[in-house]
Design a protein around this motif. Structure first.
Motif, mmCIF file in Angstrom:
data_model
loop_
_atom_site.group_PDB
_atom_site.id
_atom_site.type_symbol
_atom_site.label_atom_id
_atom_site.label_comp_id
_atom_site.label_asym_id
_atom_site.label_seq_id
_atom_site.Cartn_x
_atom_site.Cartn_y
_atom_site.Cartn_z
ATOM 1 N N GLN A 91 0.814 -1.218 0.000
ATOM 2 C CA GLN A 91 0.000 0.000 0.000
ATOM 3 C C GLN A 91 0.847 1.268 0.000
ATOM 4 O O GLN A 91 1.783 1.402 0.786
ATOM 5 C CB GLN A 91 -0.931 0.007 1.218
ATOM 6 N N ASP A 106 -2.504 6.586 -0.850
ATOM 7 C CA ASP A 106 -3.633 5.715 -0.521
ATOM 8 C C ASP A 106 -3.715 5.584 0.998
ATOM 9 O O ASP A 106 -2.994 4.801 1.605
ATOM 10 C CB ASP A 106 -3.447 4.343 -1.173
ATOM 11 N N GLU A 124 -6.456 4.585 2.574
ATOM 12 C CA GLU A 124 -7.595 3.738 2.917
ATOM 13 C C GLU A 124 -7.296 2.893 4.154
ATOM 14 O O GLU A 124 -6.189 2.381 4.329
ATOM 15 C CB GLU A 124 -7.955 2.830 1.736
ATOM 16 N N ARG A 160 -8.539 2.125 -8.392
ATOM 17 C CA ARG A 160 -7.795 3.055 -7.541
ATOM 18 C C ARG A 160 -6.429 3.390 -8.147
ATOM 19 O O ARG A 160 -6.040 4.548 -8.221
ATOM 20 C CB ARG A 160 -7.632 2.486 -6.129
#
Length: 201
Positions: free
Chosen positions: A17, A25, A27, A63
């Protein structure tokens, strides 16, 4: 038959990530974005550049597509990656997007696994899955990944999205090439080779 190649950066504990920056990102409350650059070195850059010279197109999830499409069209044209990223054919798998505007992009229709299966059967060269962790896991579950090209960096993050998350399909791998840079990053190319074998000591 085209090959589907998962090409990504990983921490030592398998996190993929937001390697590129703190805002890439977040998230899930991920607070470690930008972990790659402090561990990067010229050998990693040269290896990844060589990989991209060998690929014909990219396969992206929503994404990653949105991150790339917001950056590369206006990126520094002096960066050798800029014309390559903009000029390369892009295939986008998404259940929510209705159109894709980044040049040379095509939105795949229908079920992602079925669309990628058809892409593999079409004429052309290697297709790189870049980032796109959810898509990569879908392709793994359907046995559509032919090869992994990974840079495994000497840092442990502890949380975040992992390439080989829970539920990863057991798969034997054939090492194609594995090396370690002076900075301690492992550059590995692994070809999928059916199911693992099991034995006992």
């Amino acid at each position: 038959m085209r090959r589907i190649i998962v090409c990504t950066f990983l921490t030592l504990d398998g996190v993929m990530q937001a390697p590129g920056g703190p805002d890439e990102d977040g998230e899930g409350g991920f607070a470690h974005g930008g972990w790659q650059k402090p561990t990067d070195d010229e050998e990693v850059g040269a290896a990844v550049a060589g990989w991209y010279e060998q690929c014909d197109s990219m396969l992206l999830g929503r994404r990653t597509y949105e991150i790339f499409a917001s950056y590369w069209p206006t990126a520094d044209p002096g960066n050798p990656f800029t014309p390559r990223m903009n000029g390369m054919r892009k295939y986008v798998a998404s259940r929510t997007l209705t159109s894709v505007e980044w040049q040379n992009s095509t939105l795949l229709e229908g079920d992602a696994a079925d669309a990628v299966r058809a892409l593999k059967a079409s004429d052309g060269g290697d297709v790189f899955v870049v980032g796109s962790g959810d898509l990569a896991q879908t392709l793994m579950r359907h046995h559509l990944v032919d090869e992994y090209r990974l840079t495994i960096h000497p840092v442990i993050i502890g949380t975040g999205k992992r390439l080989f998350a829970g539920g990863a399909v057991p798969t034997a791998l054939e090492p194609v090439s594995v090396s370690t840079t002076k900075g301690g990053t492992v550059i590995g190319v692994y070809r999928t080779d059916g199911e693992p074998e099991y034995d006992s000591y």
